[in-house]
Design a protein around this motif. Structure first.
Motif, PDB file in Angstrom:
ATOM      1  N   GLN A   1      -3.025  -1.783  -6.162  1.00 62.69           N
ATOM      2  CA  GLN A   1      -2.928  -3.299  -6.387  1.00 62.69           C
ATOM      3  C   GLN A   1      -2.247  -4.236  -6.121  1.00 62.69           C
ATOM      4  N   ALA A   2      -0.890  -3.971  -6.064  1.00 60.79           N
ATOM      5  CA  ALA A   2       0.028  -4.605  -5.956  1.00 60.79           C
ATOM      6  C   ALA A   2       0.121  -4.268  -4.431  1.00 60.79           C
ATOM      7  N   TYR A   3       0.021  -3.339  -3.864  1.00 62.20           N
ATOM      8  CA  TYR A   3       0.701  -3.055  -2.471  1.00 62.20           C
ATOM      9  C   TYR A   3      -0.511  -3.895  -2.353  1.00 62.20           C
ATOM     10  N   ILE A   4      -1.808  -3.850  -2.435  1.00 66.37           N
ATOM     11  CA  ILE A   4      -2.937  -4.140  -1.358  1.00 66.37           C
ATOM     12  C   ILE A   4      -2.757  -5.904  -1.396  1.00 66.37           C
ATOM     13  N   ARG A   5      -2.362  -6.062  -2.270  1.00 67.69           N
ATOM     14  CA  ARG A   5      -1.922  -7.607  -1.710  1.00 67.69           C
ATOM     15  C   ARG A   5      -1.647  -8.393  -0.244  1.00 67.69           C
TER      16      ARG A   5
ATOM     17  N   LYS B   1      -5.701   6.426 -12.579  1.00 65.38           N
ATOM     18  CA  LYS B   1      -5.834   4.559 -13.555  1.00 65.38           C
ATOM     19  C   LYS B   1      -4.249   4.116 -13.030  1.00 65.38           C
ATOM     20  N   LEU B   2      -3.328   5.193 -13.491  1.00 66.32           N
ATOM     21  CA  LEU B   2      -2.145   4.590 -13.071  1.00 66.32           C
ATOM     22  C   LEU B   2      -2.050   4.097 -11.132  1.00 66.32           C
ATOM     23  N   PHE B   3      -2.656   4.696 -10.672  1.00 67.59           N
ATOM     24  CA  PHE B   3      -2.582   5.105  -9.042  1.00 67.59           C
ATOM     25  C   PHE B   3      -3.002   3.805  -8.950  1.00 67.59           C
TER      26      PHE B   3
ATOM     27  N   LEU C   1      11.449  -5.325  -5.813  1.00 66.64           N
ATOM     28  CA  LEU C   1       9.821  -4.867  -5.407  1.00 66.64           C
ATOM     29  C   LEU C   1       8.828  -4.906  -5.971  1.00 66.64           C
ATOM     30  N   THR C   2       7.477  -5.546  -6.257  1.00 61.57           N
ATOM     31  CA  THR C   2       6.440  -6.399  -6.945  1.00 61.57           C
ATOM     32  C   THR C   2       6.252  -4.969  -7.353  1.00 61.57           C
ATOM     33  N   LEU C   3       5.890  -3.907  -6.076  1.00 61.18           N
ATOM     34  CA  LEU C   3       5.949  -2.237  -6.686  1.00 61.18           C
ATOM     35  C   LEU C   3       5.891  -2.007  -7.466  1.00 61.18           C
ATOM     36  N   GLU C   4       6.978  -1.585  -7.855  1.00 60.16           N
ATOM     37  CA  GLU C   4       7.716  -1.367  -8.479  1.00 60.16           C
ATOM     38  C   GLU C   4       7.993  -1.850  -9.994  1.00 60.16           C
ATOM     39  N   GLN C   5       8.170  -3.120  -9.740  1.00 64.09           N
ATOM     40  CA  GLN C   5       8.358  -4.142 -11.065  1.00 64.09           C
ATOM     41  C   GLN C   5       6.326  -3.897 -11.010  1.00 64.09           C
ATOM     42  N   THR C   6       5.376  -3.339 -10.992  1.00 68.79           N
ATOM     43  CA  THR C   6       4.451  -3.561 -11.449  1.00 68.79           C
ATOM     44  C   THR C   6       4.092  -1.677 -11.751  1.00 68.79           C
ATOM     45  N   PHE C   7       4.958  -0.724 -11.477  1.00 70.39           N
ATOM     46  CA  PHE C   7       4.901   0.724 -11.621  1.00 70.39           C
ATOM     47  C   PHE C   7       5.636   0.907 -13.094  1.00 70.39           C
TER      48      PHE C   7
ATOM     49  N   PHE D   1       6.792   3.263  -1.086  1.00 72.07           N
ATOM     50  CA  PHE D   1       5.502   3.386  -1.425  1.00 72.07           C
ATOM     51  C   PHE D   1       5.552   4.706  -1.242  1.00 72.07           C
ATOM     52  N   GLY D   2       6.873   5.161  -1.864  1.00 71.52           N
ATOM     53  CA  GLY D   2       6.292   7.159  -1.952  1.00 71.52           C
ATOM     54  C   GLY D   2       5.801   6.763  -3.527  1.00 71.52           C
ATOM     55  N   VAL D   3       6.413   6.269  -4.567  1.00 70.66           N
ATOM     56  CA  VAL D   3       5.512   6.264  -5.654  1.00 70.66           C
ATOM     57  C   VAL D   3       3.619   5.898  -5.565  1.00 70.66           C
TER      58      VAL D   3
END
Length: 880
Positions: free
Chosen positions: A404-408, A397-399, A301-307, A370-372
């Motif tokens: 940004q990854a989720y909104i793409r 800032k972390l959020f 998942l791109t979101l988790e990779q970004t996190f 997306f719970g993160v």
């Protein structure tokens, strides 16, 4: 735009070089097809952190396999590449890794010489060195110097051994130009080698008693510590533990949690205090270990990779901070006194935010990827509410980095109206079955719901989710209308500028402005331009290209009798076919021709889409059955085929209510037609005086009732509701709002025209009153004929009418006539006077019931139309 233009030029050159055509039209067609394919292809980016981790693994593997030259060469080139890399470097490196075949075993460092320029000088050899400076040890430069004469015996023994081994002069056989290869056996030492014992003995914190106490942690609780360490030594061990390195002071229990090893202490400090303080360090270490394990887990998942990348960066900053603490307390400075309590204070302060991150990781659920975002959002609000400025900024800032990854994919959906394949975090799904165009808006895409019917999206996006959903659906709908890509009327979705600096404006707003309000305002601004542009463009196309207003006008003309003259002409033709006793009065082709020919003068009606059908088989039953009840008209179905874009707004189910209203209006006009076509008898003989009073009174009341119901349906319901619907339709923001307006309009018509189940008895009573007009017209016709015909002719006519009534008794139930009316019809042995009295009584009972029922609805619903209908019916009830 420049990037797209560059890609378009490259694609055109490639097609021109490969395609065997010189036609500009074909080249342009091939170019559009290729660009569409590139746009629709969805491929996730390579995880750059995973690629670099694999390369570092190759360096470590080469060193383990005693291939240091290869490891040094690879490390040197990775270092050089880090200063020259671009965004495509991870993809290139991933490709090379996938193409490689056992690189540590098959690669040869000697092959790199081919890439380097030839040496300008001959390589230096030992022969050259000895020839220039012989190794004769004349100046005693090879002698070992004793820098610490008062050292310990162990240091002296170790220094002597090293001196003995290093003071030997290189053998003359090693001074030639031949390369000597070291054997692995020469590097191994036997277990009883004295040098190994010296190294083990130098590790003062590992005596035998210490090892024995570690095997049984409970044994050291009631005994004094067996190993006393200094604070500096324990600080070093604590820092190592916090950095994720193995230590002797801390162990792992069966649950993989850090515990303090037994049997150690600090001089002049109680063992309980030491254990308690080190236990607090272990709790912090457990939190950091959770974070370190999480950032190394595999995920697609791109979101988790970004996190993971964001946490790894912050964890690296924390490690640097821990090293600063290490250097601060362990440097040999006279003014610095190591203090374990002070170290704990510094460590706790600097790791507090990372501990909050560990709490987030512990609360994540696999079913909600997306719970993160939800956890970071809540932590940001919580830190702001308690005035923790550092925590608020850190989490915010972390959020935003993860957001940004989720909104793409959301941005892609709003721009193209298409979803990425295998997107596991998007709250919109496409229906894989084939969807008809008439239900494209509602059935092609749908919102994903969880088990508790909540939207499968972060909580803070539930309000804006519908606008995001409708924006993409509008673009998708426009594509089916013939609009590919973005048109001049549509604005592009702005690039996401959702950052802490842009959203929260700490320099201007400080930290007192509520974070949820700031975020909602910024996100609404982000989606507003695309939402309004796509919705307004779709509305314009529905009006201009699809003719939404013309279709609504056509429905009013066809079903609501908007043009009274044309509708009356159609109704009269139907009534005449019924009254002539034709068995084919409901012929589909004949009725369709009547409707099409009559409405051909109305420009908004597409007569080819107009069709009339009858649900009752033509010719079934006797010819006079259709004229005996209003129920015969309920077999008619007037069908108007809508264009598929309009059918997404005016649904097929709604057209059923249009058809019911058409039948109701036709039935009321049928009643007025029967009452107005018959002339009242003019014979004023004494014998017929009582009958004439009944005829005139019943005629007046029936006509009053028909006019009241017709006025109520046309003026109070249809006209008022339609005007209100048209105004709301013009103000609707998107197609969903237009559908909701029309469905509310249909629901209102269904209720006010008494088509709902709860209003069924009232509607049945009204139909029974309208059926009375049919029976009354028969009796009225008999009296009219008595004044003009002879007695024999009058009797024959009367018998004929009665015979018609008797012959139709077996079919009357098909039309659902009321019980009171059915009884009056079936009792054919009564005289006309008795029939009139029975009709009058039936009318008064049904009219009183309808009036009382409508008054009850008016009090319950407080509707103006109900109140006016109740007042009009009450006036009719008072008529003599």
């Amino acid at each position: 735009m420049v990037h797209n233009a560059a890609i378009g030029a490259l694609v055109r050159d490639l097609i021109k070089a490969t395609a065997k055509t010189s036609s500009e039209a074909q080249l342009e067609q091939y170019k559009r097809a290729a660009l569409r394919t590139l746009a629709e292809s969805q491929s996730s980016r390579i995880n750059q952190f995973h690629v670099y981790a694999r390369l570092e693994g190759l360096v470590e593997k080469a060193r383990i396999l005693n291939n240091d030259p290869l490891a040094d060469a690879l490390h040197l080139r990775l270092t050089e590449l880090s200063s020259r890399s671009d965004k495509w470097t991870p993809e290139v490196l991933s490709l090379l890794l996938q193409l490689s075949d056992r690189p540590v075993h098959n690669n040869k460092v000697e092959d790199l010489i081919l890439l380097e320029p030839g040496p300008s000088f001959a390589p230096l050899t030992w022969s050259d060195i000895v020839a220039d400076d012989p190794l004769d040890n004349q100046d005693s430069i090879w002698d070992n110097v004793d820098f610490a004469g008062d050292g310990s015996d162990e240091e002296e023994v170790l220094r002597t051994d090293i001196s003995d081994s290093s003071a030997q002069t290189p053998d003359s056989s090693l001074l030639d130009d031949k390369r000597v290869e070291a054997q692995l056996g020469d590097l191994l030492r036997p277990k009883d080698d004295p040098a190994l014992h010296l190294i083990v003995d130098a590790q003062f914190w590992r005596p035998k008693a210490r090892v024995d106490s570690m095997e049984d942690p409970e044994a050291g609780k009631d005994h004094p510590p067996e190993l006393l360490l200094t604070e500096s030594q324990i600080i070093r061990e604590v820092i190592f533990m916090l950095l994720g390195l193995p230590t002797t002071v801390f162990d792992l229990d069966a649950n993989e949690r850090l515990v303090v090893s037994a049997g150690l202490g600090i001089r002049h400090v109680s063992p309980a205090s030491v254990i308690h303080l080190l236990g607090n360090f272990a709790k912090i270490g457990d939190q950091l270990r959770i974070v370190r394990r999480w950032i190394h887990r595999e995920t697609l998942l791109t979101l988790e990779q970004t996190f993971q990348a964001a946490i790894e960066t912050r964890l690296g900053d924390l490690d640097l901070s821990l090293n600063e603490i290490h250097a601060q307390f362990l440097k040999p400075r006279t003014e610095t006194v190591p203090s374990l309590l002070q170290v704990y204070s510094e460590v706790y302060r600097r790791s507090q935010l990372m501990q909050q991150t560990a709490d987030i990781l512990m609360s994540l659920k696999p079913v909600r990827p997306f719970g993160v975002l939800e956890c970071l959002y809540e932590k940001t609000c919580a830190n702001q509410s308690i005035g923790n400025t550092d925590g608020y900024e850190y989490m915010a800032k972390l959020f935003f980095e993860c957001f940004q990854a989720y909104i793409r994919p959301v941005k892609s959906w709003m721009e193209t109206g298409q979803l990425r394949k295998n997107d596991q975090i998007m709250f919109i799904k496409e229906n894989q079955d084939e969807v008809p165009l008439t239900s494209l808006w509602n059935d092609q895409y749908h919102l994903v719901r969880e088990g508790n019917d909540d939207l499968y999206a972060p909580n803070f996006l539930h309000v804006a989710a519908m606008k995001i959903f409708n924006t993409g659906k509008s673009v998708h709908f426009l594509r089916h209308l013939g609009y590919e890509g973005r048109r001049p009327g549509m604005q592009a979705v702005a690039d996401p500028i959702m950052t802490f600096e842009n959203v929260c404006n700490p320099a201007d707003l400080g930290t007192l402005s509520p974070f949820p309000e700031l975020f909602n305002e910024a996100f609404d601004t982000f989606i507003a331009s695309s939402y309004h542009s796509s919705a307004s463009m779709l509305r314009a196309q529905l009006e201009a290209k699809c003719g939404l207003r013309r279709v609504l006008d056509a429905l009013e003309y066809i079903y609501f009798f908007r043009n009274g003259a044309l509708s009356t002409d159609i109704a009269l033709k139907i009534f005449q076919r019924i009254d002539h006793g034709s068995a084919r009065w409901n012929d589909n082709f004949a009725l369709t021709e009547v409707f099409r020919k009559t409405f051909s003068a109305i420009s908004c009606i597409d007569v080819d889409s107009l069709d009339v059908r009858s649900t009752r088989t033509i010719g079934r039953g006797k010819p006079h059955q259709a004229r005996r009840s209003m129920g015969a008209l309920e077999d008619l179905r007037v069908i108007y085929a809508l264009p598929w874009p309009i059918a997404n707004i005016v649904k097929i189910e709604s057209l059923m209510i249009y058809e019911h209203i058409f039948v109701l209006l036709t039935q009321i006009r049928r009643a007025k037609y029967l009452l107005q076509m018959q002339k009242l008898p003019e014979n004023r003989s004494l014998a017929m005086e009582k009958d004439l009073l009944l005829i005139y009174g019943l005629h007046h009341r029936l006509l009053w009732f028909a006019d009241t119901v017709l006025t109520y349906v046309t003026d109070m319901v249809l006209l008022a509701s339609t005007i209100d619907m048209r105004l709301k339709m013009m103000r609707a923001e998107d197609v969903d709002a237009m559908v909701a307006v029309h469905e509310a309009y249909i629901s209102q018509l269904q209720s006010q025209c008494l088509f709902t189940k709860q209003h069924g008895p009232i509607r049945q009573a009204i139909m029974s009153l309208l059926d009375l007009t049919v029976l009354f017209s028969d009796i009225q016709a008999s009296y009219t004929m008595q004044t003009t015909l002879s007695t024999s002719e009058n009797m024959q006519t009367k018998q004929h009418i009665i015979a018609d009534s008797d012959s139709d008794d077996d079919e009357i139930d098909h039309y659902q006539v009321g019980d009171a009316v059915a009884n009056s019809v079936s009792d054919a042995g009564l005289s006309n006077t008795d029939r009139l009295k029975s009709m009058d009584d039936t009318f008064r009972k049904l009219h009183g019931y309808v009036t009382a029922a409508v008054q009850g609805i008016s009090k319950a619903e407080s509707g103006t139309c109900w109140e006016m209908l109740a007042t009009s019916l009450a006036v009719g009830l008072a008529c003599p």
